[in-house]
Design an enzyme around this catalytic site. Structure first.
Site, PDB file in Angstrom:
ATOM      1  N   SER A  35     -10.354  -0.554   4.260  1.00 35.38           N
ATOM      2  CA  SER A  35      -9.502  -0.727   5.442  1.00 35.38           C
ATOM      3  C   SER A  35      -8.839   0.593   5.802  1.00 35.38           C
ATOM      4  O   SER A  35      -8.212   1.236   4.962  1.00 35.38           O
ATOM      5  CB  SER A  35      -8.423  -1.769   5.159  1.00 35.38           C
ATOM      6  OG  SER A  35      -9.034  -3.030   4.987  1.00 35.38           O
ATOM      7  N   GLU A  67      -3.746   3.559   6.489  1.00 42.14           N
ATOM      8  CA  GLU A  67      -3.705   3.347   5.033  1.00 42.14           C
ATOM      9  C   GLU A  67      -4.429   4.485   4.321  1.00 42.14           C
ATOM     10  O   GLU A  67      -3.984   4.975   3.288  1.00 42.14           O
ATOM     11  CB  GLU A  67      -4.360   2.006   4.691  1.00 42.14           C
ATOM     12  CG  GLU A  67      -4.430   1.733   3.200  1.00 42.14           C
ATOM     13  CD  GLU A  67      -5.113   0.419   2.857  1.00 42.14           C
ATOM     14  OE1 GLU A  67      -4.929  -0.572   3.594  1.00 42.14           O
ATOM     15  OE2 GLU A  67      -5.846   0.394   1.856  1.00 42.14           O
ATOM     16  N   ARG A 119       0.821  -1.227   0.000  1.00 42.60           N
ATOM     17  CA  ARG A 119       0.000   0.000   0.000  1.00 42.60           C
ATOM     18  C   ARG A 119       0.853   1.274   0.000  1.00 42.60           C
ATOM     19  O   ARG A 119       0.497   2.275   0.628  1.00 42.60           O
ATOM     20  CB  ARG A 119      -0.950   0.036   1.215  1.00 42.60           C
ATOM     21  CG  ARG A 119      -1.849  -1.148   1.353  1.00 42.60           C
ATOM     22  CD  ARG A 119      -2.870  -1.305   0.230  1.00 42.60           C
ATOM     23  NE  ARG A 119      -3.569  -2.562   0.409  1.00 42.60           N
ATOM     24  CZ  ARG A 119      -3.198  -3.710  -0.171  1.00 42.60           C
ATOM     25  NH1 ARG A 119      -2.182  -3.751  -1.017  1.00 42.60           N
ATOM     26  NH2 ARG A 119      -3.854  -4.812   0.063  1.00 42.60           N
TER      27      ARG A 119
HETATM   28  C1  LIG Z   1     -15.614  -0.803   0.282  1.00 42.08           C
HETATM   29  C2  LIG Z   1     -14.147  -0.596   0.017  1.00 42.08           C
HETATM   30  C3  LIG Z   1     -13.313  -1.681  -0.160  1.00 42.08           C
HETATM   31  C4  LIG Z   1     -11.946  -1.496  -0.409  1.00 42.08           C
HETATM   32  N1  LIG Z   1     -11.152  -2.584  -0.589  1.00 42.08           N
HETATM   33  C5  LIG Z   1      -9.841  -2.423  -0.842  1.00 42.08           C
HETATM   34  C6  LIG Z   1      -8.988  -3.554  -1.031  1.00 42.08           C
HETATM   35  O1  LIG Z   1      -9.413  -4.702  -1.006  1.00 42.08           O
HETATM   36  N2  LIG Z   1      -7.675  -3.332  -1.256  1.00 42.08           N
HETATM   37  C7  LIG Z   1      -7.158  -2.085  -1.309  1.00 42.08           C
HETATM   38  O2  LIG Z   1      -5.953  -1.942  -1.525  1.00 42.08           O
HETATM   39  N3  LIG Z   1      -7.936  -0.991  -1.133  1.00 42.08           N
HETATM   40  C8  LIG Z   1      -9.257  -1.127  -0.909  1.00 42.08           C
HETATM   41  N4  LIG Z   1     -10.052  -0.030  -0.723  1.00 42.08           N
HETATM   42  C9  LIG Z   1      -9.455   1.309  -0.729  1.00 42.08           C
HETATM   43  C10 LIG Z   1      -9.458   2.019  -2.097  1.00 42.08           C
HETATM   44  O3  LIG Z   1     -10.480   1.514  -2.935  1.00 42.08           O
HETATM   45  C11 LIG Z   1      -8.124   1.896  -2.802  1.00 42.08           C
HETATM   46  O4  LIG Z   1      -7.096   2.494  -2.032  1.00 42.08           O
HETATM   47  C12 LIG Z   1      -8.100   2.554  -4.175  1.00 42.08           C
HETATM   48  O5  LIG Z   1      -6.823   2.381  -4.733  1.00 42.08           O
HETATM   49  C13 LIG Z   1      -8.433   4.041  -4.134  1.00 42.08           C
HETATM   50  O6  LIG Z   1      -8.637   4.474  -5.460  1.00 42.08           O
HETATM   51  P1  LIG Z   1      -9.306   5.884  -5.766  1.00 42.08           P
HETATM   52  O7  LIG Z   1      -9.279   6.075  -7.222  1.00 42.08           O
HETATM   53  O8  LIG Z   1     -10.638   5.982  -5.096  1.00 42.08           O
HETATM   54  O9  LIG Z   1      -8.279   6.840  -5.070  1.00 42.08           O
HETATM   55  P2  LIG Z   1      -8.565   8.168  -4.149  1.00 42.08           P
HETATM   56  O10 LIG Z   1      -9.253   7.708  -2.926  1.00 42.08           O
HETATM   57  O11 LIG Z   1      -9.274   9.133  -5.019  1.00 42.08           O
HETATM   58  O12 LIG Z   1      -7.112   8.595  -3.861  1.00 42.08           O
HETATM   59  C14 LIG Z   1      -6.300   7.815  -2.979  1.00 42.08           C
HETATM   60  C15 LIG Z   1      -4.872   8.370  -3.013  1.00 42.08           C
HETATM   61  O13 LIG Z   1      -4.339   8.163  -4.312  1.00 42.08           O
HETATM   62  C16 LIG Z   1      -3.951   9.410  -4.885  1.00 42.08           C
HETATM   63  N5  LIG Z   1      -4.263   9.381  -6.309  1.00 42.08           N
HETATM   64  C17 LIG Z   1      -5.463   9.125  -6.881  1.00 42.08           C
HETATM   65  N6  LIG Z   1      -5.365   9.183  -8.213  1.00 42.08           N
HETATM   66  C18 LIG Z   1      -4.085   9.509  -8.492  1.00 42.08           C
HETATM   67  C19 LIG Z   1      -3.343   9.714  -9.701  1.00 42.08           C
HETATM   68  N7  LIG Z   1      -3.934   9.634 -10.886  1.00 42.08           N
HETATM   69  N8  LIG Z   1      -2.030  10.017  -9.614  1.00 42.08           N
HETATM   70  C20 LIG Z   1      -1.433  10.119  -8.415  1.00 42.08           C
HETATM   71  N9  LIG Z   1      -2.065   9.936  -7.229  1.00 42.08           N
HETATM   72  C21 LIG Z   1      -3.374   9.628  -7.277  1.00 42.08           C
HETATM   73  C22 LIG Z   1      -4.788  10.457  -4.144  1.00 42.08           C
HETATM   74  O14 LIG Z   1      -4.184  11.746  -4.220  1.00 42.08           O
HETATM   75  C23 LIG Z   1      -4.809   9.866  -2.762  1.00 42.08           C
HETATM   76  O15 LIG Z   1      -3.622  10.149  -2.070  1.00 42.08           O
HETATM   77  C24 LIG Z   1     -11.429  -0.179  -0.479  1.00 42.08           C
HETATM   78  C25 LIG Z   1     -12.267   0.911  -0.318  1.00 42.08           C
HETATM   79  C26 LIG Z   1     -13.625   0.723  -0.080  1.00 42.08           C
HETATM   80  C27 LIG Z   1     -14.523   1.904   0.063  1.00 42.08           C
END
Ligand SMILES: Cc1cc2nc3c(=O)[nH]c(=O)nc-3n(C[C@H](O)[C@H](O)[C@H](O)COP(=O)(O)OP(=O)(O)OC[C@H]3O[C@@H](n4cnc5c(N)ncnc54)[C@H](O)[C@@H]3O)c2cc1C
Length: 315
Positions: free
Chosen positions: A230, A300, A179
């Protein structure tokens, strides 16, 4: 009045949507938190490049995908958010190398990549179906589940720098960990796309695995209430959820934020939670688990911006 709020960006010729004082609770899965000073949803990659070139050199920039791992404090974020979801939406099969690759832009939702791979008879993308993020978000977080992580399947990435210039980077240019993804040489760049390599296989089998994986999630996660997955990384050889539950914190509430009784590593918004409620609950969990189990849980979820109190003092 915050001086940063007065900053004007030249929007003539831009094709995306530019907004000021954009509330972020509708853009993050926790449905809580403050506003950002400026927000831009580019029309496409070229448009994003023009926009970034126009931003002042020291403007803080935050890329946001689906906001499923993100909290903006109640006092807001003094800078510019770039929304990628739906904006950077290209998704292609590239068949010109010895093995096929999927090219996906940063705003594509990862479950869509998983479906796309299965529809092209590729296996290995199934885990992405369970992560409710975008390609940019999973690259930034090295998101993963069920034994697979994003960077296991990354062939190359495309990034954009603050001047709007595009670069192609190889995995060895990043320190990739659980992560966590940091460039080996610190650079101010953001992910705009990735090439993924998956094995050729059986699409039906991949779709079946996706169904099983989603059923498992529905059974074990509080998906009916706003959450960010998480909250803490699992410590080595242990599980954050187990430690939180053993510390007696399941169901513990601060304001509208609650440690989920279904999955202790999830904090759910019971309605009306502020970012401060969520952050205080996170701190309470950290101090309690440290006191009772001697383990320091690492967050995380990403938290940015200012607390409300600090903003009032500033004004
Ligand atoms: C119900 C649920 C289940 C989940 N299960 C998992 C799981 O099994 N495993 C897991 O790892 N995570 C899980 N997550 C967490 C999350 O989905 C992941 O961390 C995912 O990668 C976030 O993606 P996002 O596009 O929503 O990022 P955001 O939440 O929009 O951003 C997260 C971070 O990434 C950065 N970021 C986003 N896009 C970019 C880009 N293009 N360039 C540079 N930085 C960027 C943001 O600035 C921020 O710091 C879960 C979340 C939920 C709500």
């Amino acid at each position: 009045m915050d001086m940063a709020n007065l900053m004007q960006i030249e929007t003539a010729g831009l094709r995306g949507a530019y907004k000021r004082s954009e509330p972020m609770h509708t853009h993050v899965s926790w449905r809580a938190g403050g506003a950002v000073d400026r927000a831009y949803a580019p029309a496409d990659l070229d448009d994003l490049s023009v926009f970034l070139r126009r931003l002042p050199q020291h403007e803080p920039i935050l890329f946001v995908g689906l906001g499923s791992n993100l909290l903006i404090r109640d006092g807001g974020f003094r800078g510019t958010v770039v929304f990628t979801h739906r904006a950077l939406a290209g998704l292609l099969l590239e068949n010109d190398s010895s093995r096929p690759e999927i090219y996906a832009e940063a705003g594509v939702a990862t479950p869509k990549v998983a479906r796309f791979a299965a529809n092209h008879d590729m296996e290995g993308a199934e885990f992405l179906a369970g992560i409710p993020g975008t390609v940019g978000g999973v690259l930034a977080m090295n998101a993963g589940c069920y034994g697979s992580e994003t960077w296991d399947v990354v062939v190359r990435v495309r990034t954009i720098d603050r001047a709007g210039k595009l670069h192609v980077r190889e995995p060895y240019e990043y320190n990739v960990a659980y992560r966590s993804v940091l460039p080996v040489h610190p650079r101010d760049e953001f992910f705009v796309a990735a090439w993924f390599g998956f094995a050729r296989g059986d699409g039906d089998r991949a779709r079946q695995r996706v169904r099983e994986l989603l059923a498992k999630r529905i059974a074990t996660q509080p998906l009916g209430e706003p959450n960010a997955g998480s909250v803490f990384r699992n410590p080595p050889q242990d599980y954050a959820a187990r430690l939180i539950e053993a510390s007696g914190l399941k169901g513990r509430r601060i304001g509208g934020a609650e440690v989920s009784p279904i999955h202790a590593n999830f904090i759910v918004n019971k309605g009306g939670a502020t970012a401060n409620d969520i952050e205080e609950l996170i701190l309470l969990i950290q101090t309690t688990v440290h006191r009772t189990a001697g383990v320091r849980l690492e967050r995380e979820v990403q938290i940015v911006g200012q607390a409300l109190k600090a903003q009032h003092e500033h004004n």
